[in-house]
Design a protein around this motif. Sequence first.
Motif, PDB file in Angstrom:
ATOM      1  N   GLY A   1      39.819  20.056 -39.625  1.00 29.27           N
ATOM      2  CA  GLY A   1      39.733  19.251 -38.609  1.00 29.27           C
ATOM      3  C   GLY A   1      38.213  19.433 -37.527  1.00 29.27           C
ATOM      4  N   GLY A   2      37.331  19.712 -38.447  1.00 27.71           N
ATOM      5  CA  GLY A   2      35.873  19.902 -37.688  1.00 27.71           C
ATOM      6  C   GLY A   2      35.288  18.319 -37.538  1.00 27.71           C
ATOM      7  N   PRO A   3      33.953  18.222 -37.261  1.00 27.92           N
ATOM      8  CA  PRO A   3      33.187  17.291 -37.131  1.00 27.92           C
ATOM      9  C   PRO A   3      33.174  16.214 -38.306  1.00 27.92           C
ATOM     10  N   ALA A   4      33.212  16.890 -39.487  1.00 30.81           N
ATOM     11  CA  ALA A   4      33.086  15.876 -40.716  1.00 30.81           C
ATOM     12  C   ALA A   4      34.520  15.342 -40.873  1.00 30.81           C
ATOM     13  N   GLY A   5      35.878  16.354 -40.861  1.00 28.62           N
ATOM     14  CA  GLY A   5      37.007  15.689 -41.008  1.00 28.62           C
ATOM     15  C   GLY A   5      37.343  14.860 -39.705  1.00 28.62           C
ATOM     16  N   LEU A   6      37.192  15.015 -38.765  1.00 30.11           N
ATOM     17  CA  LEU A   6      37.839  14.456 -37.623  1.00 30.11           C
ATOM     18  C   LEU A   6      36.900  12.975 -37.551  1.00 30.11           C
ATOM     19  N   SER A   7      35.537  13.020 -37.948  1.00 29.33           N
ATOM     20  CA  SER A   7      35.103  11.960 -38.131  1.00 29.33           C
ATOM     21  C   SER A   7      35.468  10.803 -39.120  1.00 29.33           C
ATOM     22  N   ALA A   8      35.873  11.511 -40.165  1.00 27.63           N
ATOM     23  CA  ALA A   8      36.250  10.515 -41.337  1.00 27.63           C
ATOM     24  C   ALA A   8      37.723  10.118 -41.093  1.00 27.63           C
ATOM     25  N   GLY A   9      38.315  10.969 -40.272  1.00 29.16           N
ATOM     26  CA  GLY A   9      39.609  10.557 -39.834  1.00 29.16           C
ATOM     27  C   GLY A   9      39.760   9.316 -38.861  1.00 29.16           C
ATOM     28  N   LEU A  10      38.738   9.484 -38.041  1.00 35.35           N
ATOM     29  CA  LEU A  10      38.775   8.228 -36.982  1.00 35.35           C
ATOM     30  C   LEU A  10      38.309   7.077 -37.715  1.00 35.35           C
ATOM     31  N   GLN A  11      37.420   7.020 -38.547  1.00 33.69           N
ATOM     32  CA  GLN A  11      37.090   5.895 -39.339  1.00 33.69           C
ATOM     33  C   GLN A  11      38.210   5.278 -40.118  1.00 33.69           C
ATOM     34  N   LEU A  12      39.138   6.090 -40.681  1.00 33.24           N
ATOM     35  CA  LEU A  12      39.967   5.662 -41.608  1.00 33.24           C
ATOM     36  C   LEU A  12      41.543   5.339 -40.842  1.00 33.24           C
ATOM     37  N   VAL A  13      41.683   5.860 -39.517  1.00 28.30           N
ATOM     38  CA  VAL A  13      42.684   5.108 -38.991  1.00 28.30           C
ATOM     39  C   VAL A  13      42.175   4.007 -38.101  1.00 28.30           C
TER      40      VAL A  13
ATOM     41  N   VAL B   1      29.957  20.672 -49.132  1.00 28.19           N
ATOM     42  CA  VAL B   1      29.182  20.194 -50.231  1.00 28.19           C
ATOM     43  C   VAL B   1      27.496  20.631 -49.930  1.00 28.19           C
ATOM     44  N   PRO B   2      26.627  20.486 -51.128  1.00 21.62           N
ATOM     45  CA  PRO B   2      25.392  20.646 -50.979  1.00 21.62           C
ATOM     46  C   PRO B   2      24.975  19.564 -49.818  1.00 21.62           C
ATOM     47  N   PRO B   3      23.832  20.112 -49.000  1.00 19.93           N
ATOM     48  CA  PRO B   3      23.364  21.483 -49.120  1.00 19.93           C
ATOM     49  C   PRO B   3      23.979  22.590 -48.499  1.00 19.93           C
ATOM     50  N   GLY B   4      25.250  22.243 -47.818  1.00 22.00           N
ATOM     51  CA  GLY B   4      25.738  23.640 -47.321  1.00 22.00           C
ATOM     52  C   GLY B   4      25.774  22.988 -45.693  1.00 22.00           C
ATOM     53  N   PRO B   5      25.901  24.159 -44.799  1.00 14.87           N
ATOM     54  CA  PRO B   5      26.144  24.020 -43.338  1.00 14.87           C
ATOM     55  C   PRO B   5      24.703  23.023 -42.799  1.00 14.87           C
ATOM     56  N   GLN B   6      25.093  22.104 -42.121  1.00 16.96           N
ATOM     57  CA  GLN B   6      23.959  21.455 -41.571  1.00 16.96           C
ATOM     58  C   GLN B   6      24.249  21.115 -39.757  1.00 16.96           C
ATOM     59  N   GLN B   7      23.644  20.551 -39.179  1.00 16.04           N
ATOM     60  CA  GLN B   7      23.804  19.974 -37.913  1.00 16.04           C
ATOM     61  C   GLN B   7      25.353  19.380 -37.674  1.00 16.04           C
ATOM     62  N   LEU B   8      25.949  19.696 -36.487  1.00 18.20           N
ATOM     63  CA  LEU B   8      27.224  18.983 -36.323  1.00 18.20           C
ATOM     64  C   LEU B   8      27.198  17.159 -36.421  1.00 18.20           C
ATOM     65  N   ILE B   9      26.104  16.813 -35.883  1.00 16.12           N
ATOM     66  CA  ILE B   9      25.946  15.483 -35.917  1.00 16.12           C
ATOM     67  C   ILE B   9      25.875  14.859 -37.051  1.00 16.12           C
ATOM     68  N   ILE B  10      25.209  15.633 -38.047  1.00 17.50           N
ATOM     69  CA  ILE B  10      24.984  15.139 -39.421  1.00 17.50           C
ATOM     70  C   ILE B  10      26.224  15.469 -40.331  1.00 17.50           C
ATOM     71  N   ALA B  11      27.285  16.269 -39.964  1.00 15.30           N
ATOM     72  CA  ALA B  11      28.311  16.571 -40.585  1.00 15.30           C
ATOM     73  C   ALA B  11      29.307  15.493 -40.143  1.00 15.30           C
ATOM     74  N   ALA B  12      29.103  15.012 -38.964  1.00 11.61           N
ATOM     75  CA  ALA B  12      30.044  13.993 -38.349  1.00 11.61           C
ATOM     76  C   ALA B  12      29.604  12.637 -39.215  1.00 11.61           C
ATOM     77  N   GLY B  13      28.492  12.184 -39.278  1.00 12.00           N
ATOM     78  CA  GLY B  13      27.926  11.006 -39.911  1.00 12.00           C
ATOM     79  C   GLY B  13      28.162  11.006 -41.356  1.00 12.00           C
ATOM     80  N   ASN B  14      28.217  12.234 -42.110  1.00 16.55           N
ATOM     81  CA  ASN B  14      28.383  12.047 -43.420  1.00 16.55           C
ATOM     82  C   ASN B  14      30.076  11.909 -43.298  1.00 16.55           C
ATOM     83  N   GLY B  15      30.802  12.366 -42.596  1.00 13.41           N
ATOM     84  CA  GLY B  15      32.172  12.294 -42.620  1.00 13.41           C
ATOM     85  C   GLY B  15      32.439  10.811 -42.391  1.00 13.41           C
ATOM     86  N   ALA B  16      31.793   9.678 -41.773  1.00 15.04           N
ATOM     87  CA  ALA B  16      31.950   8.404 -41.528  1.00 15.04           C
ATOM     88  C   ALA B  16      31.335   7.770 -42.607  1.00 15.04           C
ATOM     89  N   ARG B  17      30.488   8.120 -43.454  1.00 14.56           N
ATOM     90  CA  ARG B  17      29.866   7.612 -44.633  1.00 14.56           C
ATOM     91  C   ARG B  17      30.783   7.595 -45.793  1.00 14.56           C
TER      92      ARG B  17
END
Length: 341
Positions: free
Chosen positions: A28-40, A304-320
């Motif tokens: 439930g970090g930025p990537a998971g929450l962002s993906a979850g928001l898009q999917l609901v 996933v590669p390349p590993g840890p990045q800024q939170l905003i990038i993780a959130a964007g990738n979650g939405a994608r």
Amino acid sequence: MSAADHREPLPPIDGDQPPRVGVAIVGGGPAGLSAGLQLVRANRRIAILDSNRPRHSATLQSHGFLTRDGASPLELRRLGREEFEAYPTAVFSQAMTREVIPLSADEAIAVGFPDGIGFRVRGTGIRGAADVDYIARRVLLAAGLTEELPALPMIRAYYGTALHSCVECDGFEKTDKPLVLIGETSDVFARALLISRFSSDLIVFTNGADTVRPEQEAQLASIGIRVERRAIDDVVGERAEMTGVRMADGEVIPRVGGFVRPRWHAPVEFMGDLQLDRDDWGLVTVDERGETSVRGVYAVGDIVPPGPQQLIIAAGNGARVAAKLNMDMIRGMLGVGLIDE
């Protein structure tokens, strides 16, 4: 024998069956929450299982997240969870994921998954929360990484305040200060170049590791960055302030902060016999849609590669990845395959 051959059988279709969800998201970090928001918002029933062990829990402030610059990572998670849970098909569980077990094609079809892909996801409740048990069409791994810092006794005392791991996240606040970069991996040269944008007073400490090549050391020297190859005894300070790095021979080199390169580990033991392909760094590899080597299991964020990045990038990738995952399920329902052009 596969995992599907020896796991505990599912209850019959007309029995007391675990609730079905479109996607079970682990993390439930930025990537998971962002993906979850898009999917609901796509009218999917989504379950997020979060162990409340974020990699960046030591960080007091996060930076570079538009409209939230300077907010704490925990505050971002709280706000994201509130937005996710505002939707009627959202379920958020404080739980440590215990196992992800694939259904057989017949079982998946029997529970209403027409493409024959499905998983049983179980978790152990934490902080008094109940255990969870879901049957999901897809699984999205957004569990992040665990960090292994260099083995220095006091390094964690300064991690998140004087020392950080993300240059893009915390470099600006270190501008013009005498800094360290402590790392034993082959990418410390590139990290040193990034840090040079913020301070010309930088020393790279390899702690005895031979990870900076002679030509790289010469390039760093040309811009005033020194490479210190001796073994480190510890990071030292007074009260809560870091004051230097003590070498194994006793010399203390004055420094007020900087960056450390952890080693990262992808905590996916709950996948059991489902072996995920990984790269040389141990990160989970995915295709252009975000799917792992196991059909129906996706991954996003630090894992996933390349590993840890800024939170905003993780959130964007979650939405994608959520958009790709949603299309995968639409096509699976219609029986038209994976192509989504």
